[in-house]
Scaffold this motif. Structure first.
Motif, PDB file in Angstrom:
ATOM      1  N   VAL A 226      63.968  30.967  20.904  1.00 15.09           N
ATOM      2  CA  VAL A 226      63.501  31.940  21.890  1.00 15.09           C
ATOM      3  C   VAL A 226      62.213  32.555  21.342  1.00 15.09           C
ATOM      4  O   VAL A 226      62.240  33.289  20.357  1.00 15.09           O
ATOM      5  CB  VAL A 226      64.541  33.057  22.136  1.00 15.09           C
ATOM      6  N   ASN A 227      61.108  32.247  21.969  1.00 17.48           N
ATOM      7  CA  ASN A 227      59.817  32.805  21.545  1.00 17.48           C
ATOM      8  C   ASN A 227      59.561  34.065  22.364  1.00 17.48           C
ATOM      9  O   ASN A 227      58.983  34.017  23.452  1.00 17.48           O
ATOM     10  CB  ASN A 227      58.694  31.784  21.746  1.00 17.48           C
ATOM     11  N   ILE A 228      60.023  35.190  21.839  1.00 21.48           N
ATOM     12  CA  ILE A 228      59.955  36.441  22.597  1.00 21.48           C
ATOM     13  C   ILE A 228      58.506  36.823  22.892  1.00 21.48           C
ATOM     14  O   ILE A 228      58.185  37.305  23.991  1.00 21.48           O
ATOM     15  CB  ILE A 228      60.672  37.558  21.824  1.00 21.48           C
ATOM     16  N   ASP A 229      57.624  36.609  21.930  1.00 23.07           N
ATOM     17  CA  ASP A 229      56.227  37.013  22.109  1.00 23.07           C
ATOM     18  C   ASP A 229      55.564  36.303  23.280  1.00 23.07           C
ATOM     19  O   ASP A 229      54.660  36.861  23.919  1.00 23.07           O
ATOM     20  CB  ASP A 229      55.433  36.747  20.827  1.00 23.07           C
TER      21      ASP A 229
ATOM     22  N   LEU B  35      63.886  41.036  30.264  1.00 25.85           N
ATOM     23  CA  LEU B  35      64.519  40.265  29.193  1.00 25.85           C
ATOM     24  C   LEU B  35      63.678  40.255  27.923  1.00 25.85           C
ATOM     25  O   LEU B  35      64.211  40.308  26.812  1.00 25.85           O
ATOM     26  CB  LEU B  35      64.774  38.835  29.660  1.00 25.85           C
ATOM     27  N   LYS B  36      62.361  40.192  28.075  1.00 33.23           N
ATOM     28  CA  LYS B  36      61.487  40.183  26.896  1.00 33.23           C
ATOM     29  C   LYS B  36      61.742  41.416  26.035  1.00 33.23           C
ATOM     30  O   LYS B  36      61.865  41.313  24.798  1.00 33.23           O
ATOM     31  CB  LYS B  36      60.022  40.155  27.347  1.00 33.23           C
ATOM     32  N   TYR B  37      61.872  42.572  26.670  1.00 34.38           N
ATOM     33  CA  TYR B  37      62.080  43.808  25.925  1.00 34.38           C
ATOM     34  C   TYR B  37      63.517  43.916  25.409  1.00 34.38           C
ATOM     35  O   TYR B  37      63.749  44.414  24.300  1.00 34.38           O
ATOM     36  CB  TYR B  37      61.736  45.013  26.800  1.00 34.38           C
ATOM     37  N   ALA B  38      64.467  43.447  26.208  1.00 27.50           N
ATOM     38  CA  ALA B  38      65.863  43.453  25.759  1.00 27.50           C
ATOM     39  C   ALA B  38      66.011  42.612  24.499  1.00 27.50           C
ATOM     40  O   ALA B  38      66.608  43.052  23.503  1.00 27.50           O
ATOM     41  CB  ALA B  38      66.774  42.936  26.866  1.00 27.50           C
ATOM     42  N   TYR B  39      65.473  41.398  24.537  1.00 23.99           N
ATOM     43  CA  TYR B  39      65.553  40.512  23.372  1.00 23.99           C
ATOM     44  C   TYR B  39      64.830  41.105  22.174  1.00 23.99           C
ATOM     45  O   TYR B  39      65.281  40.987  21.022  1.00 23.99           O
ATOM     46  CB  TYR B  39      64.957  39.146  23.694  1.00 23.99           C
ATOM     47  N   SER B  40      63.693  41.738  22.419  1.00 24.30           N
ATOM     48  CA  SER B  40      62.905  42.300  21.328  1.00 24.30           C
ATOM     49  C   SER B  40      63.677  43.415  20.609  1.00 24.30           C
ATOM     50  O   SER B  40      63.719  43.461  19.371  1.00 24.30           O
ATOM     51  CB  SER B  40      61.580  42.845  21.877  1.00 24.30           C
TER      52      SER B  40
END
Length: 473
Positions: free
Chosen positions: A141-144, A181-186
């Protein structure tokens, strides 16, 4: 004039309907003394114990009812519900089958049997494909590189957590909105990385101008959590918080509670502390709603990453060598030391299982009698005032502070002051009418207890995301 068993049973039934569960247990017990071979009394008390989360006692009463009347379908049904509550689906399937066998026209029992068989099938499939050391849910998972949806109208989460983001997130949660989702994962990634460096027993000390607010179970009651902050201030460099496990499950805003605590932890790493509870575990999350809530609001990967953060959480916090704060309680062995707790390898064990120091820290309860007793929950044990005193004296402590159980007043000082229970979910599950409480601790180590009532919340029932097998208990 002495009451007969039937009168007591009817009074107990009324108390049960009104939500006065402890009174119902008391009345059923009185009735049983007068009519000890009445299977209905044991079955009804089993239901009351289910509502009190005393699942071991619920199983015992249902078993007694079956012993008296082997054809009593409802007793098998009650015992199955207790087994499911302890995430024992194999035993539950057996009992649901017997309930259907004894009452073939019972549509609810048939439905529960099908659901439980489906759960067991899913578990067996997962066990069959499980590898010994599975990759992280964050792998690949490449969050960036993830995009934030164009309709997101909140504050941007940058490399470092900011006050602006946290308070905007809280406002959005109150309006029924979710994190991208990006912020949740981060947030989950950063919390996991933080706690992977933290010992199993955390040491906390306070300076002259600092206060530590110790909170018990919050159980997904997001609006009551906000009320705690309203009453006692938001976390800051001088206003610190310790949340003693069971942030999730049962209440229907568990993701909001967890993300709030995690975001504040990233914002003020030295001002908010989190202990793991027995509901920060996979088995409980699969039954009591957190897994279902993650899937409904986010996705399955979100739950899997949350699970990894839970296994990284510390198991206890030591406040200035004076108070040991842990979710459940004490141990089956009198010789346990604080150093042993520091050395627990929670990363290898991951889930607490049915024995060992981690399980006991998360699951045990105090009892009034000396010594140790069989757990009323069906997991762990109960420990008496002598056990608490001996542990505290051996480890140089004034008391242990634990949570894990509803208290009518939100807290209770037990075991001659050596054991203190604090519970911070008022009107638990919208049904018990209890107060919530927190404990304020300052540098002088004196304890200041504060109670509060439940506040209104949107019209979403507790357990809205829980496994359907728990409905109708």
């Amino acid at each position: 004039m002495a009451k007969d068993a039937l009168t007591l049973k009817n009074e107990a039934n009324s108390a049960l309907k009104e939500g006065n569960i402890s009174k119902a247990v008391e009345l059923y017990s009185e009735a049983i003394k007068l009519d000890s071979q009445n299977a209905i009394l044991y079955s009804n008390r089993s239901l009351a114990y289910l509502k009190l989360e005393d699942f071991g006692l619920a199983i015992n009463d249902a078993s007694k009812a079956i012993e008296i009347d082997p054809n009593f379908a409802k007793a098998y049904y009650r015992r199955a519900a207790a087994h499911i509550s302890l995430f024992q689906p194999k035993d539950a399937v057996k009992d649901y089958k017997m309930a259907v066998n004894k009452a073939p026209n019972d549509v609810t029992a048939r439905s529960k049997l099908r659901e439980c068989e489906g759960l067991l099938k899913k578990i067996r499939f997962q066990e069959a494909i499980q590898v010994s050391d599975p990759p992280s849910a964050l792998e690949n998972v490449n969050i960036d590189d993830m995009d934030v949806s164009a309709d997101y109208d909140g504050v941007e989460l940058k490399a470092q957590m900011t006050e602006e983001f946290v308070f905007n997130m809280l406002e959005r949660f109150q309006n029924g909105k979710k994190l991208p989702l990006k912020y949740a994962y981060s947030i989950l990634r950063d919390i996991k990385e933080h706690y992977e460096k933290v010992p199993s027993l955390v040491d906390v000390r306070l300076k002259d101008d600092e206060t530590l607010v110790v909170c018990g179970d919050t159980h997904g009651q997001f609006y009551d959590l906000l009320n705690i902050f309203k009453l006692h201030g938001y976390p800051s460099h001088t206003n610190k918080y310790l949340f003693n496990g069971d942030f999730v499950d049962r209440g229907s805003w568990s993701t909001e509670v967890a993300f709030t605590l995690y975001a504040f932890k990233l914002l003020y790493p030295d001002s908010i502390f989190l202990n793991r509870g027995n509901h920060e575990t996979d088995d409980m999350n699969k039954v009591y709603g957190f897994e279902g809530e993650c899937k409904a609001k986010y996705n399955e990967r979100t739950f899997n990453i949350f699970s990894e953060t839970f296994t990284a959480l510390p198991l206890g916090t030591l406040i200035a060598d004076t108070y040991l704060v842990l979710h459940g309680g004490l141990f089956s062995n009198d010789n346990v030391t604080l150093d042993q707790l520091r050395k627990i390898d929670r990363f290898s064990t991951k889930q607490p299982g049915q024995s060992g120091l981690m399980m006991e820290m998360l699951w045990t309860d105090p009892q009034t009698q000396p010594g140790r007793g069989v757990s009323k929950r069906g997991v762990g044990l109960q420990f008496g005032p002598d056990v608490s005193k001996k542990f505290c004296e051996a480890n140089g402590l004034r008391a242990i502070i634990r949570s894990h159980e509803v208290r009518d007043q939100g807290y209770e000082v037990e075991h001659d002051g050596y054991c203190i229970t604090v519970f911070s979910a008022p009107n638990y599950c919208d049904s018990t009418g209890n107060k919530g409480a927190v404990i304020k601790v300052k540098k002088d180590m004196e304890l200041d207890f504060h109670q509060f009532e439940a506040v209104p919340h949107p019209n979403i029932r507790p357990m809205a995301y829980a496994n359907g097998l728990l409905s109708g208990m």
